[in-house]
Each structure stands twice: as C-alpha cells, then as structure tokens.
Design an enzyme around this catalytic site. Structure first.
Site, mmCIF file in Angstrom:
data_model
loop_
_atom_site.group_PDB
_atom_site.id
_atom_site.type_symbol
_atom_site.label_atom_id
_atom_site.label_comp_id
_atom_site.label_asym_id
_atom_site.label_seq_id
_atom_site.Cartn_x
_atom_site.Cartn_y
_atom_site.Cartn_z
ATOM 1 N N TYR A 1 42.462 30.326 38.347
ATOM 2 C CA TYR A 1 41.650 30.548 37.717
ATOM 3 C C TYR A 1 41.998 31.192 36.098
ATOM 4 C CZ TYR A 1 37.896 28.821 34.275
ATOM 5 O OH TYR A 1 36.741 28.618 33.291
ATOM 6 N N LYS B 1 38.494 24.563 36.128
ATOM 7 C CA LYS B 1 36.869 24.972 36.716
ATOM 8 C C LYS B 1 35.986 24.205 37.417
ATOM 9 C CE LYS B 1 34.045 27.436 34.607
ATOM 10 N NZ LYS B 1 34.155 28.675 33.876
ATOM 11 N N GLU C 1 32.708 22.728 28.565
ATOM 12 C CA GLU C 1 32.868 24.966 28.443
ATOM 13 C C GLU C 1 33.679 24.811 27.461
ATOM 14 O OE1 GLU C 1 34.590 27.919 30.623
ATOM 15 O OE2 GLU C 1 32.252 26.473 31.450
ATOM 16 N N ASP C 2 33.725 26.356 27.011
ATOM 17 C CA ASP C 2 34.493 26.752 25.603
ATOM 18 C C ASP C 2 34.095 25.484 24.720
ATOM 19 O OD1 ASP C 2 35.709 28.426 27.601
ATOM 20 O OD2 ASP C 2 37.089 27.821 27.963
ATOM 21 N N ASP D 1 29.485 29.295 29.358
ATOM 22 C CA ASP D 1 29.461 29.844 28.868
ATOM 23 C C ASP D 1 28.098 30.635 28.448
ATOM 24 O OD1 ASP D 1 32.431 30.269 28.244
ATOM 25 O OD2 ASP D 1 31.856 27.768 27.301
ATOM 26 N N ALA E 1 28.118 38.844 20.230
ATOM 27 C CA ALA E 1 27.148 38.918 19.940
ATOM 28 C C ALA E 1 27.353 36.616 19.302
ATOM 29 C CB ALA E 1 26.326 39.285 18.862
ATOM 30 N N THR F 1 29.140 33.155 21.392
ATOM 31 C CA THR F 1 28.489 32.073 22.701
ATOM 32 C C THR F 1 28.019 32.860 23.702
ATOM 33 O OG1 THR F 1 29.599 30.245 21.223
ATOM 34 C CG2 THR F 1 28.677 29.985 23.995
ATOM 35 N N ASN G 1 37.252 38.938 29.057
ATOM 36 C CA ASN G 1 38.654 39.184 29.847
ATOM 37 C C ASN G 1 39.404 38.238 28.857
ATOM 38 O OD1 ASN G 1 38.556 36.216 30.040
ATOM 39 N ND2 ASN G 1 36.166 36.710 31.536
#
Length: 540
Positions: free
Chosen positions: A90, A163, A234-235, A258, A291, A293, A403
C-alpha cells in the site's frame, strides 16, 4: 470446473500445494511439478524470491503476481511480514504503481471498471465480477483526490485493490467477499489525456447531474445485489467526498476513509498523546495545516469527540483553527467548502487578521497545543515554527501526516530534536525510532490501517444498520487507550507490526457499541464469537 480454470482462479489455485488426492480428483496430475509443498514451504520459497528484488516497486509488482495467481498464499505471506509488506503493498509504494498503471497493466485483479459514460453497464459489470460470490465489502474510488498525488483517473483502481488487501491482512475479511471498484469519470490530468497508453476514458471529469445520477445508480445496484454490504468510499475529490458521504451515511452502512478514517486515527493518536501528557482534550488548541477533505474530516471528528466530552457546539468549535492555502480561514474567506465553514474564525478575534497568511504568524497568534499537517507541503513545519509552538506548551502534539515521505511537513527526528524531546509525534508514513539524549522515542504511524479494517469487521459482524459516530468514537478510544505511559519515549499509537491484533480490539469495540445502541439488523449476543466466525484465515 475444468483443471485449467482451477489453476487460473486465484481463489482456488494452490499451485504446488494441491495434495495428491486433490490432484487425482481435479485432473491436475501432469499440470504441476510432482513435489507437493505445504503453504509454509511455498511462503519460504516466495519470500526468498521477494528479497532478490532491487527496489520497492519491483517488490510490489512481484507480490501482485502472487496475488493474481494464489490469494491464499499471498495473504499467508502477508500475515508473516505485515510491517515489512504494508509500505510495499500500500502506501507509499502504491503511488508509483498508480502513476504507471496503464504502462504496467497486466490484468484486472478482479476489479470492476465503471464508466460514467455507460451507466447501463453498472448492473451487469458488478454481477459478472462478483461471479456469485457473497460480497460484503466494496472499496470504490473515482481517484480524483488520491492523497499526495491527486487525480489519476482510472489508474486509481490500484488504490481500491490495495485497500482491500489491507482489510484482509489486518482484519481477516475474506478476500472472496470483497470487490474493488473504480468509477471512471474521466480525468483532468493533461499528461494522462495525452498518453497513448492511458487505459481510461479520454475526457475531462464530468460534473453535476450526470455524475450524481451515476453515483445514485451505482449505490442502488450494489445495495440490491448485496443487501449486507459495507460500502467504503476512497479518494474522491474535495467537491464530492463529503457530499457523497453525507448523502448516504444515514441510509446505508458506509464509510469514507479520507474523512472518517483519518479522523479516527488522528483522534486515537491525540488521545494516546494526552494519556502520556496527562492533559484533557477539551483544554487543547488545534491547528489544522491543510483544510481539504482529510484536514476538515479530522477536525470534525475531534469536534464530535469534544461534544461527547461535554462541550456545547460553540465552545467545541472555538478550539479549532483551519489553515489552508489562503492562510487562517475566516468567515469572509472566499471559496470556503461546506466542511470548512463551521470552523472559520472571526477577524475581530485578532488585531492582525490580515497578516495571518503564513503558518509562523498564525502559530504566534494562536499558541496551539496540537498541530496536524495534511498539507502535502514538504518541510512546512520549520524549526522556527515548531520551536515557537513549543514555547507555550510543555508537551506539544505535532503530527505531520502528509504522505508520501517526500511530502511530509517535517521529520519526526527534527521535531524531537527541535523541542528537546518534549514533542509527542506521529507521522503518516513509517518513521524510524529517534534516539535523543539517551532516550529512544518510538514514533507512532497515523496509519488509517490501524482503524478501518477493524471498524469494518466489527460493523459487519454486529450486522450494524449504519456506521454511527458512537461506533467511530469507540474505535478511536480502543486504540488511544493502548499507550503505555510508563515507558519513556513511548509511541502515541500502537505499532503497525501488530496490526492484526489491534484490528480485533477495534472490531470488538465497534461491534459492542452497535449492539448496545441497538443499531444491528440481527440479534448478536456475543460480538467476539461473531467476529471469530466471520474472520478468514489463509490456509489450504
């Protein structure tokens, strides 16, 4: 099913692990080498091959080959090397495979590719991919807002596949009961649109009614086909992530990592840090540097926790300061998102509000006790900023969680040294222990994987109707309470190496809360037994 189909099916294939009885029964004699290996022998052999790979990308591609051929062996190996494999399977290595997905494409890995241009394909595509399997968990992405790397169109399918790998390795979710889905809405990344090898729809992202109708149709279809589904978003991009979650969270069992997952793990880390410092959450001043998600989601989770701890809404909101590209966010800041607006400040609170456009000025004006970075701005937490913060609090809590590594706001080593060992630190990527003044400081990783696998396992095992704030709070407290305050330099979060152990703790806490609050569809009297019955173990 014929013998070749069995060997080609990753859920059925055992390779050299088929016994002689199985080879006779399934007509596999002569289709495999004669030696029969145990899964332990296969794992030793496979790990030996893994160690010959020269970099993390090659290691990940090799592991994906095993995943494609033999799911059981893959997860058996993963379970033996969780800490080593996590950053390979991952984050952060997955960012490389997402960016090169179309060029390295070999096979689909069981994913569903849904194009917004073809809503008529939703039902048949999902049904065909499930292939009569009882799907309990879907991870779906449209890959507009992959943390740290942004919009990668259809190539973001890797994030859904990856994931789900973590769900199985950490919590024992049966890999035959999960489904990765990518919603191909186009992409606004020009380099992809011009790439002749790009495998997705070749147009800019579609917005508005067509997109929303597609999401509605998708949710309706997966709900109909899989009545006990846990749906993980996700994302998704800033404009859609919270909006979609808010639309469905009171209707179905659904989760956005997230927004909620990052919030849970940061809350857990802060609770662990406060356990070390002996302070209360309701006495803290919090700066969110970034600031979007994730940042706004973390703030909302901490705000909800402050409400649980007895503060009223206005008092709870007063503890938060959101900083984005414009600087400190005020009520009159242009282009605020709905998630940012509740936590903006009044300009009348400051004599120099017009000057609060950089982080150092804001830290001087606010005197925060907690600072969390989700900005993806490398080096943003400078020595001057960190030391300014440390002037006003004995144990500053500083979490640079952006990251991949190259986008971290600061390293754990620098933060420890700049604060003379007083800071309580967690990072978003793995960090080595820091030795300073005779103490070894273990650095907790604010890795959502410590939370989301157990959260799903407990939710599914309890047959929860919805994923509630009470369940999420219980999950955070189950992790934050593990910290051993008697050890100098103790980490604020448990280690990823024990991911499978702590996932069970999270699952129990989550499931118990669902049962206590009467949020379950079916009568579950023993949540631990229900979890154990649901958990899958990689063995032949």
């Amino acid at each position: 099913m014929d013998s070749i189909s069995i060997l080609s099916n990753p859920f059925l294939n055992k390779g050299t692990g088929f016994t002689q009885v199985e080879r006779d029964k399934l007509s596999l004699n002569g289709l495999l080498p004669p030696k029969i290996q145990t899964i332990e022998e296969q794992a030793t052999q496979t790990y030996g091959q893994f160690t010959t790979k020269v970099n993390d990308l090659e290691k990940r591609l090799f592991l994906m080959q095993i995943f494609n051929e033999n799911r059981t062996l893959f997860y058996f190996l993963f379970s033996q090397h969780i800490e080593e494999f996590m950053p390979i399977v991952y984050d952060p290595t997955i960012a490389q495979t997402i960016e090169t997905y179309s060029h390295l494409f070999i096979q689909t890995q069981g994913a569903v590719y849904l194009s917004v241009d073809r809503p008529q394909d939703i039902a048949s595509a999902i049904k065909s991919a499930a292939n009569n399997r009882d799907i309990k968990l879907i991870v779906v992405s449209d890959a507009e807002g992959i943390l740290g790397i942004g919009d990668w169109g259809v190539q973001g399918v890797d994030i859904a596949v990856g994931k789900l790998m973590v769900y199985t390795a950490a919590a024992g979710i049966n890999p035959a009961e999960v489904l990765p889905v990518i919603i191909d809405d186009g992409t606004n990344r020009d380099s992809l649109l011009k790439d002749e090898l790009y495998l997705g729809e070749r147009h800019e992202r579609i917005r508005g009614e067509q997109y929303d109708n597609f999401i509605d149709k998708f949710v309706d279809e997966v709900e109909e086909q899989f009545p006990d589904l846990y749906l993980h978003w996700e994302d998704f991009g800033r404009g859609n992530a919270a909006r979609i979650l808010d639309k469905y969270k009171d209707r179905i069992t659904t989760f956005n990592d997230d927004i909620q997952g990052t919030g849970i793990i940061v809350l857990a880390g802060i609770l662990g840090a406060l356990k070390i410092s002996g302070q209360k959450l309701t006495d803290q001043k919090y700066i969110s540097f970034g600031a979007g998600t994730a940042g706004a989601g973390i703030v909302n989770r901490l705000y909800e926790e402050m409400l649980v701890q007895g503060l009223d809404e206005d008092e709870a909101k007063s503890h938060f300061y959101l900083v984005d590209k414009q600087g400190l966010l005020f009520e009159d800041t242009p282009d605020l998102t709905p998630e940012q607006k509740p936590f903006t400040r009044k300009r009348s609170e400051f004599n120099n509000s017009d000057e609060l456009t950089d982080l150092l000025s804001i830290v001087k004006a606010v005197n925060p006790t907690i600072m969390v970075g989700t900005s993806t701005q490398s080096g943003a937490f400078t020595k001057e900023i960190v030391q300014e913060m440390a002037k006003n609090t004995e144990r500053p809590i500083i979490f640079p969680i952006s990251n991949p590594t190259k986008l971290m706001e600061a390293t754990a080593e620098n933060i420890i040294k700049w604060t003379d060992g007083r800071a309580l630190v967690a990072t978003g990527v793995p960090s080595q222990p820091v030795k300073y003044n005779g103490i070894t400081y273990e650095i907790g990783q604010a890795n959502n994987a410590l939370v989301y696998p157990g959260l799903a396992l407990g939710t599914i095992a309890s047959t929860a109707k919805l994923l509630t704030d009470e369940m999420i709070s219980a999950a955070a407290h189950s992790l934050g309470g593990i910290v051993d305050t008697t050890v100098p330099g103790a980490a604020v979060l448990p280690p990823v190496s024990k991911l499978n152990i702590f996932s069970r703790n999270v699952a129990i806490a989550t499931g118990e809360k669902a049962i206590v609050t009467k949020n379950n569809k079916h009568n579950v009297t023993d949540i631990e037994e229900a979890i154990d019955n649901l958990k899958w173990t990689p063995k032949y």
